[in-house]
Design a protein around this motif. Sequence first.
Motif, PDB file in Angstrom:
ATOM      1  N   ALA A 125       0.833  -1.198   0.000  1.00  0.00           N
ATOM      2  CA  ALA A 125       0.000   0.000   0.000  1.00  0.00           C
ATOM      3  C   ALA A 125       0.872   1.254   0.000  1.00  0.00           C
ATOM      4  CB  ALA A 125      -0.937  -0.007   1.214  1.00  0.00           C
ATOM      5  N   VAL A 126       1.953   1.238   0.803  1.00  0.00           N
ATOM      6  CA  VAL A 126       2.882   2.378   0.805  1.00  0.00           C
ATOM      7  C   VAL A 126       3.588   2.475  -0.547  1.00  0.00           C
ATOM      8  CG1 VAL A 126       4.901   3.392   1.937  1.00  0.00           C
ATOM      9  CG2 VAL A 126       3.176   2.197   3.285  1.00  0.00           C
ATOM     10  N   GLN A 127       3.922   1.335  -1.121  1.00  0.00           N
ATOM     11  CA  GLN A 127       4.539   1.314  -2.449  1.00  0.00           C
ATOM     12  C   GLN A 127       3.643   2.005  -3.469  1.00  0.00           C
ATOM     13  OE1 GLN A 127       5.154  -2.619  -4.138  1.00  0.00           O
ATOM     14  NE2 GLN A 127       7.321  -2.207  -4.404  1.00  0.00           N
ATOM     15  N   ALA A 128       2.338   1.796  -3.340  1.00  0.00           N
ATOM     16  CA  ALA A 128       1.389   2.432  -4.258  1.00  0.00           C
ATOM     17  C   ALA A 128       1.385   3.947  -4.094  1.00  0.00           C
ATOM     18  CB  ALA A 128      -0.015   1.877  -4.026  1.00  0.00           C
ATOM     19  N   VAL A 129       1.641   4.455  -2.875  1.00  0.00           N
ATOM     20  CA  VAL A 129       1.750   5.902  -2.677  1.00  0.00           C
ATOM     21  C   VAL A 129       2.916   6.446  -3.504  1.00  0.00           C
ATOM     22  CG1 VAL A 129       2.135   7.733  -0.997  1.00  0.00           C
ATOM     23  CG2 VAL A 129       0.745   5.745  -0.366  1.00  0.00           C
ATOM     24  N   GLY A 130       4.061   5.761  -3.432  1.00  0.00           N
ATOM     25  CA  GLY A 130       5.198   6.189  -4.238  1.00  0.00           C
ATOM     26  C   GLY A 130       4.917   6.094  -5.722  1.00  0.00           C
ATOM     27  N   ALA A 131       4.250   5.017  -6.146  1.00  0.00           N
ATOM     28  CA  ALA A 131       3.912   4.874  -7.556  1.00  0.00           C
ATOM     29  C   ALA A 131       2.973   5.988  -8.009  1.00  0.00           C
ATOM     30  CB  ALA A 131       3.268   3.508  -7.802  1.00  0.00           C
ATOM     31  N   ALA A 132       2.018   6.365  -7.154  1.00  0.00           N
ATOM     32  CA  ALA A 132       1.096   7.453  -7.506  1.00  0.00           C
ATOM     33  C   ALA A 132       1.839   8.780  -7.635  1.00  0.00           C
ATOM     34  CB  ALA A 132      -0.006   7.559  -6.449  1.00  0.00           C
ATOM     35  N   MET A 133       2.839   9.009  -6.774  1.00  0.00           N
ATOM     36  CA  MET A 133       3.625  10.248  -6.859  1.00  0.00           C
ATOM     37  C   MET A 133       4.391  10.319  -8.179  1.00  0.00           C
ATOM     38  SD  MET A 133       5.032  10.279  -2.923  1.00  0.00           S
ATOM     39  CE  MET A 133       5.986  11.798  -3.035  1.00  0.00           C
ATOM     40  N   MET A 134       4.849   9.174  -8.672  1.00  0.00           N
ATOM     41  CA  MET A 134       5.536   9.163  -9.964  1.00  0.00           C
ATOM     42  C   MET A 134       4.549   9.234 -11.124  1.00  0.00           C
ATOM     43  SD  MET A 134       8.715   6.487  -9.437  1.00  0.00           S
ATOM     44  CE  MET A 134       7.743   5.127  -8.796  1.00  0.00           C
ATOM     45  N   GLN A 135       3.519   8.394 -11.108  1.00  0.00           N
ATOM     46  CA  GLN A 135       2.613   8.306 -12.248  1.00  0.00           C
ATOM     47  C   GLN A 135       1.780   9.569 -12.428  1.00  0.00           C
ATOM     48  OE1 GLN A 135       0.300   4.692 -12.472  1.00  0.00           O
ATOM     49  NE2 GLN A 135       2.008   3.417 -11.861  1.00  0.00           N
ATOM     50  N   ALA A 136       1.405  10.225 -11.347  1.00  0.00           N
ATOM     51  CA  ALA A 136       0.604  11.441 -11.468  1.00  0.00           C
ATOM     52  C   ALA A 136       1.381  12.570 -12.132  1.00  0.00           C
ATOM     53  CB  ALA A 136       0.114  11.895 -10.089  1.00  0.00           C
ATOM     54  N   ASN A 137       2.706  12.459 -12.160  1.00  0.00           N
ATOM     55  CA  ASN A 137       3.535  13.531 -12.698  1.00  0.00           C
ATOM     56  C   ASN A 137       4.296  13.152 -13.960  1.00  0.00           C
ATOM     57  OD1 ASN A 137       3.455  15.811 -10.568  1.00  0.00           O
ATOM     58  ND2 ASN A 137       3.750  13.968  -9.354  1.00  0.00           N
TER      59      ASN A 137
END
Length: 508
Positions: A125-137
Amino acid sequence: MNATALVARLLTERPRPRGIAGWRHAHWLAVGTVCLGAFLGQLDASVIALVFPALGRHFDAGFAAVEWVALAYLLVLVALLAPIGWLSDLVGRKTMYIGGFAVFGLSSLGAGFAESLWILVGCRAVQAVGAAMMQANSVALVARGVPEHAMRRALGIQAAAQGLGLALGPSLGGLLVEHASWQWVFWVNVPIAVFGIVAGWYLLPRTRTCPPAAVPTTVPEPRGRGARGRAPHGRGARGRGPGARSPREPRFDLPGMLLLTGATTALLLALSTASGLPLPGWAVAALLPAAAVLAVALVRQERRAARPILAPGLVNTPGVRSGLVVALIGYLLLFCPLVLGPVRLTGAGVSTAAAGLVVTLLPAAFAVAATAGGGLLPRGWSDVTRCRFGAGLAAAGLLLFAALPVSAAAVAAPLLVAGYGLGLLLPANNALVMRAIPAECSAVGGGMVNMARSLGTALGMALSVLGVHLAGAASGGRTVLVALAAVAVAAVALTRPATPRSRPAATR
């Protein structure tokens, strides 16, 4: 130095070294840095399913429990893409993107050391936070960091990096699980994340040159029918001109985020029942209506919010709404055959290793078309024409896949045709969407594109398994493929030209 000044200092983006910023091809270095995140995210998405049997043995857990390793990641990712895009437009896209590498790398390290299945689920779940920070940008960094004439090619290179990650995931995961351990499937992310942090610090241009408090709170009104007199970010922005600042900085749209999280979670849980997630019948019957009710409430909330996370004004911009639907369709068409192909091939007697190699042809053709496929097309074709031609090729490939006998030799050509078509469709469609979105809202727009991609991915996986469960590998797979071809034809009709937006040059 007080706490506020310290935070402002930490959030102030640093310029690139003078020698890099002054180089006329520096934007390709930024594109390469974004490709690291695109590759890492898709590698992790395609490798995780191969770890399920090893996780089940290691933690002595059933498939329903192990499935939460993938489901938790997907739920958090879809829920956070748009809110993090909203926050990135305030804080800075470079800052958030580099931070995404750090969060992803640290959580991957923790996942490998997890002593229980539920600690592993939490790390995912924390990994998904990092992925969202990359993918959203990622899309926003490419679209705003390259010259106008190079944007489609740059987005194609980014899409190719995603295709490469998808193609390498199954083979790399199989080798790591067989010759090392399941932990290395997560630990392999760490050196890539460290390299991404260093590359992002030195190679990405600044996306902000002022402290976060100086960010404008409104965006230019969308052009086109129905846009006159309506604030692009909700009623709270009405009456202020482009670039005007609110006398009071709008608060984060927490109700919008909670409604978005609830709607997407309910929808994805309902879809996941098709993949074998054990839920009682009454829960499944309640999830879909709940998702619909929450979606309606989300629309009403976003129309009232001063700065909504989904920005209805952006969605109503000509070409953006249809472009987001086409993005969802494109990734639905990409991921459904990736799940369905091995099931059909192994069901027909093809070995697992051979089935994996054949299915790899789809993302491989996607990667080739996204980078160099346009060279085979007429020079004067617009992005709209490329989208329509690519969707038509994808429809033809999927129909051939459904009609031809199931063997490794017979399905290779249809997968190549479908992958090539999708490699033409998605970069051109993303370029159309990003051209229509104002520069100051590019991270929100990129987040919406990636959210559409994630929903398309989840829907593709669920429809594949649902078709096989209902009608078997042969007839069920054929039915799903014919339905996908019809959806690809719908993408041809949905493609629309977008209203171009002026884009400022990248900051040093």
